[in-house]
Every structure is written in C-alpha cells, then in structure tokens.
Design a protein around this motif. Structure first.
Motif, PDB file in Angstrom:
ATOM      1  N   SER A  68      59.449  56.456 -88.016  1.00 52.27           N
ATOM      2  CA  SER A  68      59.710  57.206 -89.242  1.00 52.27           C
ATOM      3  C   SER A  68      61.199  57.512 -89.385  1.00 52.27           C
ATOM      4  O   SER A  68      61.726  57.571 -90.485  1.00 52.27           O
ATOM      5  N   ARG A  69      61.901  57.661 -88.260  1.00 51.44           N
ATOM      6  CA  ARG A  69      63.351  57.862 -88.347  1.00 51.44           C
ATOM      7  C   ARG A  69      64.044  56.587 -88.816  1.00 51.44           C
ATOM      8  O   ARG A  69      65.054  56.633 -89.524  1.00 51.44           O
ATOM      9  N   MET A  70      63.493  55.457 -88.397  1.00 50.78           N
ATOM     10  CA  MET A  70      64.053  54.186 -88.871  1.00 50.78           C
ATOM     11  C   MET A  70      63.926  54.117 -90.397  1.00 50.78           C
ATOM     12  O   MET A  70      64.877  53.759 -91.098  1.00 50.78           O
TER      13      MET A  70
ATOM     14  N   GLU B  45      72.979  65.825 -81.790  1.00 50.77           N
ATOM     15  CA  GLU B  45      72.854  64.496 -81.184  1.00 50.77           C
ATOM     16  C   GLU B  45      72.890  63.408 -82.246  1.00 50.77           C
ATOM     17  O   GLU B  45      73.456  62.335 -82.014  1.00 50.77           O
ATOM     18  N   GLY B  46      72.264  63.686 -83.387  1.00 46.95           N
ATOM     19  CA  GLY B  46      72.226  62.697 -84.456  1.00 46.95           C
ATOM     20  C   GLY B  46      73.627  62.308 -84.905  1.00 46.95           C
ATOM     21  O   GLY B  46      73.927  61.133 -85.108  1.00 46.95           O
TER      22      GLY B  46
ATOM     23  N   GLU C 255      55.529  68.742 -90.402  1.00 49.76           N
ATOM     24  CA  GLU C 255      56.165  70.019 -90.121  1.00 49.76           C
ATOM     25  C   GLU C 255      55.406  71.188 -90.744  1.00 49.76           C
ATOM     26  O   GLU C 255      55.993  72.025 -91.425  1.00 49.76           O
TER      27      GLU C 255
ATOM     28  N   LYS D 260      65.349  66.235 -86.349  1.00 51.59           N
ATOM     29  CA  LYS D 260      64.759  67.569 -86.452  1.00 51.59           C
ATOM     30  C   LYS D 260      65.911  68.589 -86.391  1.00 51.59           C
ATOM     31  O   LYS D 260      67.024  68.218 -86.018  1.00 51.59           O
ATOM     32  N   PRO D 261      65.632  69.873 -86.739  1.00 54.44           N
ATOM     33  CA  PRO D 261      66.723  70.853 -86.749  1.00 54.44           C
ATOM     34  C   PRO D 261      67.543  70.874 -85.451  1.00 54.44           C
ATOM     35  O   PRO D 261      68.767  70.959 -85.489  1.00 54.44           O
ATOM     36  N   LYS D 262      66.870  70.762 -84.319  1.00 55.77           N
ATOM     37  CA  LYS D 262      67.608  70.794 -83.052  1.00 55.77           C
ATOM     38  C   LYS D 262      68.344  69.490 -82.788  1.00 55.77           C
ATOM     39  O   LYS D 262      69.135  69.400 -81.856  1.00 55.77           O
ATOM     40  N   GLY D 263      68.060  68.457 -83.556  1.00 58.62           N
ATOM     41  CA  GLY D 263      68.581  67.132 -83.246  1.00 58.62           C
ATOM     42  C   GLY D 263      69.815  66.735 -84.033  1.00 58.62           C
ATOM     43  O   GLY D 263      70.306  65.614 -83.872  1.00 58.62           O
TER      44      GLY D 263
ATOM     45  N   ILE E 207      65.375  61.976 -90.541  1.00 56.90           N
ATOM     46  CA  ILE E 207      66.088  61.262 -89.472  1.00 56.90           C
ATOM     47  C   ILE E 207      66.141  62.101 -88.209  1.00 56.90           C
ATOM     48  O   ILE E 207      65.935  61.595 -87.104  1.00 56.90           O
TER      49      ILE E 207
ATOM     50  N   GLY F  89      65.288  67.385 -93.698  1.00 53.82           N
ATOM     51  CA  GLY F  89      63.906  67.716 -93.387  1.00 53.82           C
ATOM     52  C   GLY F  89      63.204  66.769 -92.432  1.00 53.82           C
ATOM     53  O   GLY F  89      62.097  66.353 -92.686  1.00 53.82           O
ATOM     54  N   GLY F  90      63.853  66.417 -91.345  1.00 55.23           N
ATOM     55  CA  GLY F  90      63.158  65.644 -90.316  1.00 55.23           C
ATOM     56  C   GLY F  90      63.020  64.170 -90.626  1.00 55.23           C
ATOM     57  O   GLY F  90      62.391  63.445 -89.873  1.00 55.23           O
TER      58      GLY F  90
ATOM     59  N   ASP G 160      63.364  63.845 -77.742  1.00 53.84           N
ATOM     60  CA  ASP G 160      63.149  64.879 -78.750  1.00 53.84           C
ATOM     61  C   ASP G 160      61.670  65.126 -79.043  1.00 53.84           C
ATOM     62  O   ASP G 160      61.226  66.261 -79.136  1.00 53.84           O
TER      63      ASP G 160
ATOM     64  N   ILE H 181      67.326  59.317 -78.910  1.00 48.54           N
ATOM     65  CA  ILE H 181      67.063  60.617 -79.531  1.00 48.54           C
ATOM     66  C   ILE H 181      65.570  60.856 -79.671  1.00 48.54           C
ATOM     67  O   ILE H 181      65.052  61.911 -79.316  1.00 48.54           O
TER      68      ILE H 181
ATOM     69  N   LEU I 153      68.840  55.455 -81.453  1.00 47.16           N
ATOM     70  CA  LEU I 153      67.643  55.951 -82.135  1.00 47.16           C
ATOM     71  C   LEU I 153      66.530  56.180 -81.107  1.00 47.16           C
ATOM     72  O   LEU I 153      65.868  57.222 -81.109  1.00 47.16           O
TER      73      LEU I 153
ATOM     74  N   GLY J 255      68.053  68.686 -90.215  1.00 42.35           N
ATOM     75  CA  GLY J 255      66.628  68.689 -89.932  1.00 42.35           C
ATOM     76  C   GLY J 255      65.871  69.682 -90.795  1.00 42.35           C
ATOM     77  O   GLY J 255      64.654  69.638 -90.897  1.00 42.35           O
TER      78      GLY J 255
ATOM     79  N   GLY K 279      63.787  56.611 -92.372  1.00 41.98           N
ATOM     80  CA  GLY K 279      64.747  57.587 -92.893  1.00 41.98           C
ATOM     81  C   GLY K 279      66.146  57.009 -92.944  1.00 41.98           C
ATOM     82  O   GLY K 279      66.865  57.160 -93.929  1.00 41.98           O
ATOM     83  N   LEU K 280      66.544  56.330 -91.863  1.00 41.30           N
ATOM     84  CA  LEU K 280      67.878  55.714 -91.826  1.00 41.30           C
ATOM     85  C   LEU K 280      68.016  54.648 -92.905  1.00 41.30           C
ATOM     86  O   LEU K 280      69.071  54.505 -93.522  1.00 41.30           O
TER      87      LEU K 280
END
Ligand code: NA
Ligand code: NA
Lengths: 334, 435, 185
Positions: free
Chosen positions: B299-301, A60-61, B171, A54-57, A52, A49-50, B56, B52, B49, A11, B303-304
């Motif tokens: 956005s995570r999708m 779990e990821g 961020e 975040k740093p805390k995740g 996929i 860098g977020g 989160d 999380i 996905l 993250g 990223g994946l």
C-alpha cells in the motif's frame, strides 16, 4: 520554466490543522512566490494519512527519500531528536504558542544542535510548528487546586507524564488521545492532561467538567524538514522561497493555534465545563516539586557535545524578552 | 506509466502470482519492490521501502490483539466450550424442522463472541454438529453447509482477527470496529435461522432430517453450568471493551487468562494441549502479521506512485455515485473471494478504495463492516474457500466431497450477500451501537 | 556425488530446522509473557493504583519477537499464507511441472527474505552504534537494536530455509493444514 517534483508526506490525515495549513497556506504561498519570477514551478504530490508513512514514520520516510518534504512529529523521537524536547522540559513558563514557536525556531538557527540532529537523519531543518497552547488538567470530579490531585490517577502521554512527578502520590496512566474520553468516563483515571482544542474535539466536557487551569505551557511538536539529497539539488531561488515561507508558516500556524485554543475554551464552557483558576503560588509549588527535567535535558545534550546549558538559558531569555518568565527558573540548576 | 497503470498492473501481477501458488506476502512484497524500482529507477528507494515497512508495521500496540484473541479462542476450543453451547442450543431448537441446523447457527453466534477466527468455528462445529445431523437423517450437504455458513460469524461478531486487520489498514479504533460488528453479526445469524426455516418449509429434501424425539429439555442447572463460562468470558471481553475499562489489547489478555482459568477448573487442559495452543498462536500471529507487513509495503508503494491522489481526482471528476462505487467494490470482493483468503482481500482492496470512500464523508467504521462481510463471503465460495476446506479436512469422511461442502454452503453465501446489501443500504445497522 | 549432495542438504536442513524450532520455542514463550505482562498492568493499575508505565513498549517489543522468532518455523512447516489450489490440481496431472513451480516459488521467496535481511542490516548497525531507544526518557525506554537484530537474523534464517527447500525434493501439496483447532470433548 523548470518543474520540480516534490512529494510531501505526513502520517496524520489531511484534516489535521498543520496538514491542512500546509496544503492551504504553505504550498500556495510557495507557488505564488515562484510564479512571480516564473523560473521554477513546483509539482506537488501530497501523501498524507498513512498512504506512505505512519505518524511515527515521517522522520525515517524523509531520511530514506520516501518523501521530499515532511512534517515530523518530534515528540516520538526523544532519542534521535533530543533537543526538540526543549519546550516540553520547561513547563509553567508560557501558554503563548507564537512565542514558543518563534523562540524554538530561533534556537534552531542560532545553535547547531537541532540542525545537527536532523542532518544525522539525512534531512534539512525548515521550520518549527507549535499547534497547541497549553496542557491543562481536565478532571471528572470537582477540584479547587493542584493539591486536590493527591493520590489521583491522571492520564497523560509522553513527557507530560513527568510533570506529574511534582504531585504527591499522583499516578500517571499512559493512554492515546482517543482513549481519554472513555478512561475518564469509566473512572479508570480521575484526570487527564489535554490541551483545550483536544478537549473540545473529544467532547471531554461530558466526562470531565472541571478544567484546572494549571497552564503547563505550550510545546513544540512539529518540524518541517526536507530530504537532504532533494535539498542539495534544489536551485537557490527555490531554497530561499522555501525557507522564507517556512517562517511565515511557523507564525501562521501558531497564530491559528491560539485562535483555536480560545474558541475551544469557550466551547468547553458552553458545553457545561467549568474552568478553575489556579493561583501563582500553587503553580509554583507544583513546579518546584518536580525534578528539574530541563537540567536533565541540558546534560543529555552536553554529553552529545552540544551546548545544552547555553541553549536552555538562551531559550528562557528569549521568552523573558517576549514578556514571559515562568514560576521556576529551569536554567538555575536546581 | 501513470499511477493508475502501475496500480492496475501491480494488482494483476499480484493476483496472477497468488493464483500460481506464490506465498501471498512474498507476492505482495516482490511486486511492490519491482514496481518501485522500475517506477523511480531507484534500487535504494525500493530497499528503503522494505526497511521502513518491515520494522514499522509489526510495532503496532493494537496488534497484540492478534495473538491474545487467537490464544483465547484456542483455549476455549480446547476447553470444550463450543460443545457445551451447542448442547444447550440443540435442546432449545429440538422440535422445529431443521432445528439442529438452527441450533448450530445459534451456537456459532455465541461461540463467535469468544473466538477470533472462522477457522476455529468451522472445525469445532463440523465435529460436534455434523455427526448429529447425519444421525437424524439430515441431508449431508445441508449439514456441512450450515456449519460452513455459520462459521463466518466467528469473524464478524467480535472479537475478530479481520476487524483488527481492517482497523489497522484504515486507522480506525479496534474497539469501535468490534462494537460495530455486533449488530451485523446477530443480523446475519437471524437471517440464517430464517433461511433454514424457509428451506425446511419449501425445499424439505435439501434439508432432510426427522424430528428428534429423544431430545429432552435440559434442566436449568445444566443450562447455566454449560453457558456460564462462555457468558462470563463474553462479559469480561466485550463488557470490558464496551465500558472502556479495558483496551482491546487488555481485554484479549484478560480473556486469555480467564479462558485458561476455565480450562483449568474443568480439567480439560493438559500441559501438552496448553503448549500446542501457545505454538499455534505463535504460528498464526507470525503468518498474519507477516502478511500485514507485506501488504503495508504494497500500500505504501501505491502511495508513492500517487495512486490514492489520482483515484480521488478521478472520483471528483467522474461523479460516480455512491451505489456505483459500492457495486464495483462488492463485485471485486466476490471475484477476489474466489481465490484469496479474507485477510489478503482486505489488505489488497482497502488501500485502493479508502481514497474514494473517505472524501465522500462516509464512515470508515461502516466501510470496515461492509468490507469484512464482503470478504468473508469468499470463505464459502470455490475454488478457494477456507471454511469449506477446514470442514472437509476435519470431517475426514469419504461420503462428503469438497463439492458437497461448497454446494451446501451456497445458499448461505446467498444469504450473506443479501445481508451485505442491507448493510450497505442502511449504515445505521453497523453504527447505531456506537452512538 | 549426487548421494553426498543429498546427504549434505539433508544434514543442513536438519540443522536449520533445529534452529528454527528453538527460535519458535522462544517466540512461543514470549506469547505467554505477553499475556502475563498485560494482565499485570491491568491489575496493577486497577487494584493497586500503580500502572506499569512500560507496558506499551514491552508489548511492542514482544510483538516483534513473536512474529520474527516464529517466522522461520512458519516457513519450515509450509504455513505461510498461500493459495494452493492451482498447484494441487497441477500436481495431479503434471507432478514434475508442479514440483518445478514449487522450487521456483521457494527460490523467489529466498530472494525476498534476503532483500529484507539486506535492508535491515544497516539499521541494526546504526542502532547498535548510536544506542537509539524508543519510549519516553524518564518514563520507560527500550533499545532499538535488539529489534533490528531479531528481524535480521529471522530474515537470514528464512532465506536459508527457503534455499534448502529449493535443494530438497518437493513436498506433496495439501489443501489445508488441519486439524488446527481441536475441540477436546
Ligand atoms: Na468472533
Ligand atoms: Na472463496
């Protein structure tokens, strides 16, 4: 040649030291070794860098397969990864990041606790990363010894807030790393617990020109892990390469951390900061006044069915063998 | 399918679904879920996905700024601060052609510093200043246009829900984003006032109105008592953040408490309106954060799928210039602005462009200001222009059609676009206050 | 038969709405608590030199509560963010088609909320068993399971509300739900 697709996640952004070295050291080293036999080739997808998680995740990821290999910041997961706090609960022992990285890594391999905890999170332990040499006390006003911290407000984060319990009347104030500069500047806090490299990055010398060299100690905060399902499918040759490179990465990273720490200390002084030495007696007094957080840690692990006391003892012995014995024997139970 | 294909198809699918009227968070979530499932042929991964992202995304400490600043804004609206600021301003601008219009802009700029949303500004000022302008014979189109145009200041001058949303996606520190919004917001307000002056000079028929004779200079005591509470609140909130005494979250909470105190002293709050403000805050918070959660799945999708990596690669090889990228960016936002609301635009577009912007060494704070201003233009453009809808609904006057509001707002959208170009060309406008 | 079905749907809708409203009231109170807690920390730190070390966790905790306690009510009153323009135009020309589209949309929404519930349930189950917490031991900690439970229940209630919307007659679309922000004077 068989191609293996691997998604690496963290993250934190690509410019963070440990991420940069993963890209610039870990990956090329693995590629080079695999190329030597030519049986396998890795196809890396690096998502930092977020993008996929975040740093805390990261934990779990990796657990849920959003990434195959990840760099877990373990300090966020006191409850799922209690044994990772081993270096954090033994302050005042050593400021040598290399020694801590090696000792923690060996503990991870010799005792099942750390690997068990990661196994519960559906992942395989690969390597320990230590990225900071030691927390110090950065003060906005002149201080000569820890006794001057009486009644102060001190910014900290995580486990190091507990170190402050050894100072009379000192109040810990929680804050994120990026807030420390303005907290010091406005007088919201009088001191902040930081490591020299962070002090340099955030120009702390401008607002806190006195560094009380308490040498609280190096702490492990990163662990490289792999998703267990991904790992199971890997050919043995690749597994071996990843494991070997993990150890190289561990030493490479902690070595860099030490170099950077030295450079940062010099930059702090050059920017007008003053380093105030702290005597052994004062450090000892501070350590002795703290609750025995290491004993609390060991009993938590014992309750989980792990060998908490033995791990603590073994860890301190390893550091002693490397030439570091602290001002307080955390394993003696008092 | 390459990551770029997946990215493109998913954007088209999302836009189509939203246009059909699907709830925006649902559209984002469903498209992401299906994309992952198809892309990796893995139902569990798609579920993971969601798992999380859902827990989160909401757990972010800085997100508490959303309910806190919303609550503060609602309380100050109900306490009548907008009305007071407007009175002072209109006594100041009374003799100029288009003076009430300028006063509305000025009052909006001040009121913007205590409210986090453009919707609040639009509804407050359509009630206080549109009737005044109509009374003095202003062209109704101009009257509603001014209110629509200046309502966007609410989201650019801090505190602002949109700056908060951006700071989460990119961020960046909420405090930095807030400070960066000050100069562009004031600049836009000044540009509006100049534009009104020019319109009064060169297109007097569009403005209309007659000089007001019965306006008197307010006595200083009245000015102080009318502006005092607002000024105090601004000092607490922005002062607290600027000096570093308060984090944005704490500034929001303190501001909310101070606003409650003001409302209490002025006896302008009943238990009922207090409860309504709380309820409203909860609804807005839930709607915004659920949207953010869904956008984070999306956005995570991406990223994946590896889209950020591919885009970065494309940029390196294509040698697209800074201005080319910004041109495409602004164009895309203007297009999306015709049918999406501001927060959705930010949440959909920013993850696509961050991987292009970051390696160019550009400031992400500056990029955030450009993004928010660009997305806010959409508040004024048909067919979906939230500010215009709110004005139409609040006025509830058959003489003013939705079309009139949009036409009246058009020149102001033009001014925004001009300011947007300035902000892109001169990043220091946004960044100077930070250094 | 048709009649009984309609009555049944209306009754169930009434019940689901009641639950949503109660959850909404709780969520609303948490907004107030959030304001008070953060101010308490500011004063305790600034005036009494004794910061409240659990403020961050409490704020995070209350954010989840506010969002997911309110979400069913937001769905109930049709305040979930959407772009209504097309449906409004469509319903003027082809009211039946527009109603049909609305039902399909609510159906998809029910499915998605159900997916969230399915995704979160095992999380709740794990956290309940393991008693995992967040925060720093010895400083301040809060358990995870209530968070997962609230999300799960919220998603379930949203699913029910969307299903009942599918079964009830479609409501007239409006461009915007206003007036939302009233200036009292
Ligand atoms: Na604002
Ligand atoms: Na628009």
């Amino acid at each position: 040649t068989e191609t293996i697709k691997t998604v690496v996640i963290d993250g934190y952004p690509a410019r963070a030291l440990w991420v940069k070295e993963f890209t610039g050291f870990f990956i090329p080293e693995v590629d080079k070794r695999l190329a030597a036999t030519g049986n396998y080739k890795m196809e890396w997808q690096e998502s930092y860098g977020g993008s996929i998680v975040k740093p805390k995740g990261v934990l779990e990821g990796i657990k849920f397969g959003l990434g195959d290999i990840g760099i877990v910041t373990t300090i966020f997961h006191s409850s799922k990864l209690p044994s990772q706090a081993l270096a954090a609960v033994t302050p005042f022992v050593t400021t040598d990041a290399r020694a801590v990285a090696k000792a923690i890594d060996e503990i991870a391999r010799e005792f099942p606790a750390m690997q068990n905890e990661f196994a519960k999170q559906n992942q395989v332990y690969l390597a320990t990363g230590v990225v900071l040499d030691t927390y110090q006390v950065f003060s906005s006003k002149e201080v000569a010894s820890p006794s001057d911290l009486k009644g102060s407000k001190i910014a900290g984060a995580g486990m190091n807030l507990r170190y402050l319990e050894g100072l009379e009347d000192a109040a810990g104030v929680r804050g994120g790393l990026t807030d420390f500069y303005s907290m010091l500047q406005t007088g919201l806090v009088d001191q902040a617990l930081l490591w020299p490299e962070a002090a340099k990055t955030f120009k702390i010398a401008e607002v806190a020109p006195y560094m009380l060299q308490a040498d609280l100690g190096a702490v492990n905060s990163k662990t490289v892990t792999a998703n267990a399902d991904y790992w199971k499918k890997l050919p043995d040759e690749v597994k071996t390469v990843l494991k070997d490179v993990s150890i190289l990465y561990r030493d490479h990273l902690s070595g860099l951390a030490m170099e950077r720490a030295q450079a940062s200390r010099e930059a702090y002084v050059a920017a007008g900061g003053k380093i105030v030495e702290v005597g052994e007696e004062d450090r000892k007094a501070w350590a002795m006044a703290m609750p025995n957080v290491a004993a609390e840690w060991a009993s938590t692990l014992n309750k989980n069915g792990e060998a908490g006391d033995d791990m603590l003892r073994a860890y301190l012995d390893k550091l002693k063998a490397a030439g570091y014995s602290g001002v307080r024997d955390w394993a003696s139970g008092n | 399918m390459s990551p770029i294909d997946i990215g493109l198809i998913s954007v088209v699918a999302i836009v189509a679904l939203i246009y059909l009227g699907v709830y925006i968070p649902i559209a984002l979530g469903v498209v992401s879920f299906v994309s992952i499932w198809l892309m990796r042929d893995n139902y569990d991964l798609a579920i993971n996905l969601i798992k999380i992202a859902v827990s989160d995304s909401v757990m972010e400490y800085t997100f508490a700024t959303v309910p806190l600043f919303t609550f503060m804004g609602l309380i100050v609206s109900k306490a009548g601060l907008g009305h007071d600021v407007y009175e002072v301003m209109s006594s100041g601008f009374r003799r100029v052609k288009g003076g009430i219009g300028m006063a509305t802009v000025g009052a909006n700029a001040v009121f913007a510093a205590v409210t986090g949303s453009s919707i609040a500004s639009a509804s407050v000022f359509s009630k206080v200043s549109v009737p005044q302008m109509m009374h003095y014979g202003y062209n109704p189109r101009f009257a509603v246009g001014v209110v629509a145009g200046s309502s966007v200041l609410g989201m650019i001058i801090p505190p602002s829900a949109m700056l908060i949303i951006y700071s989460f996606v990119a961020e960046q520190s909420v405090g930095d984003m807030f400070l960066a919004g000050v100069v562009p917001g004031l600049l836009l307000a000044a540009a509006y006032i100049c534009a009104i002056w020019f319109m009064g000079r060169f297109t007097p028929n569009f403005v209309g109105g007659r000089p007001s004779t019965d306006y008197e200079m307010l006595p200083w005591r009245d000015i102080l008592s009318k502006l005092g509470p607002t000024a105090g609140l601004i000092a607490v909130v922005l002062g607290g953040i600027y000096t570093g005494w308060l984090t944005p979250v704490e500034a929001g909470a303190t501001g909310a408490l101070v606003a409650l105190g003001i409302a209490f002293v002025r006896r302008s709050m009943t238990l009922r309106t207090f409860w309504e403000a709380l309820l409203e805050t909860g609804h807005i918070t839930a709607a915004i954060l659920f949207l953010i959660t869904a956008a984070s799945i999306y956005s995570r999708m991406l990223g994946l799928a590896g889209l950020p990596n591919e885009l970065g690669e494309m940029l390196r090889s294509s040698e697209a210039s800074f201005f080319q990228i910004m041109f495409i960016y602004v164009l895309l936002m203007l297009f999306l602005g015709t049918l999406l609301d501001t927060s959705s635009i930010i949440l959909i577009v920013v993850p696509l462009f961050l991987p292009l912007i970051e390696p160019m060494g550009l400031s992400l704070v500056w990029f955030g200001i450009v993004t928010v201003v660009g997305a806010e233009i959409g508040l004024l453009t048909p067919p979906l222009g939230i500010s215009c809808f709110v004005i139409k609904a609040t006025l509830n006057d058959d003489r003013i059609q939705l079309k009139d509001v949009f036409l009246g707002a058009l020149p102001f959208a033009g001014v925004m676009l001009f300011i947007q170009i300035l902000l892109i060309a001169f990043p220091s406008l946004s960044l100077a206050i930070l250094n | 038969m048709q009649k009984t079905f309609e009555t049944l749907v209306a009754t169930l809708t009434g019940m689901a709405n009641q639950v949503a409203i109660i959850a909404n009231v709780i969520g609303t109170l948490i907004v107030l608590i959030l304001v008070l807690i953060v101010n308490f920390d500011v004063v305790a730190r600034g005036v009494f030199n004794a910061p409240f070390l659990g403020a961050v966790e409490i704020v995070q905790f209350s954010m989840v509560m506010i969002v997911f306690m309110q979400l069913p009510d937001v769905a109930r009153v049709n305040r979930l963010t959407r772009s209504d323009g097309f449906l409004v135009v469509l319903s003027k020309r082809y009211p039946n088609l527009a109603a049909g589209v609305r039902h399909v949309i609510d159906c998809v929404s029910a499915v998605f909320m159900c997916l969230i519930a399915i995704a979160i349930w095992p999380e709740f189950h794990d956290m309940w068993q393991s008693n995992d917490y967040f925060g720093v031991p010895g400083v301040f900690t809060a358990p995870w399971w209530p968070i997962k439970l609230v999300i799960f229940l919220s998603a379930c209630l949203c699913t029910v509300i969307f299903i009942l919307k599918v079964l009830s007659p479609a409501v007239q679309p409006e461009l915007i739900k206003a007036p939302e922000h009233e200036d009292v004077k």
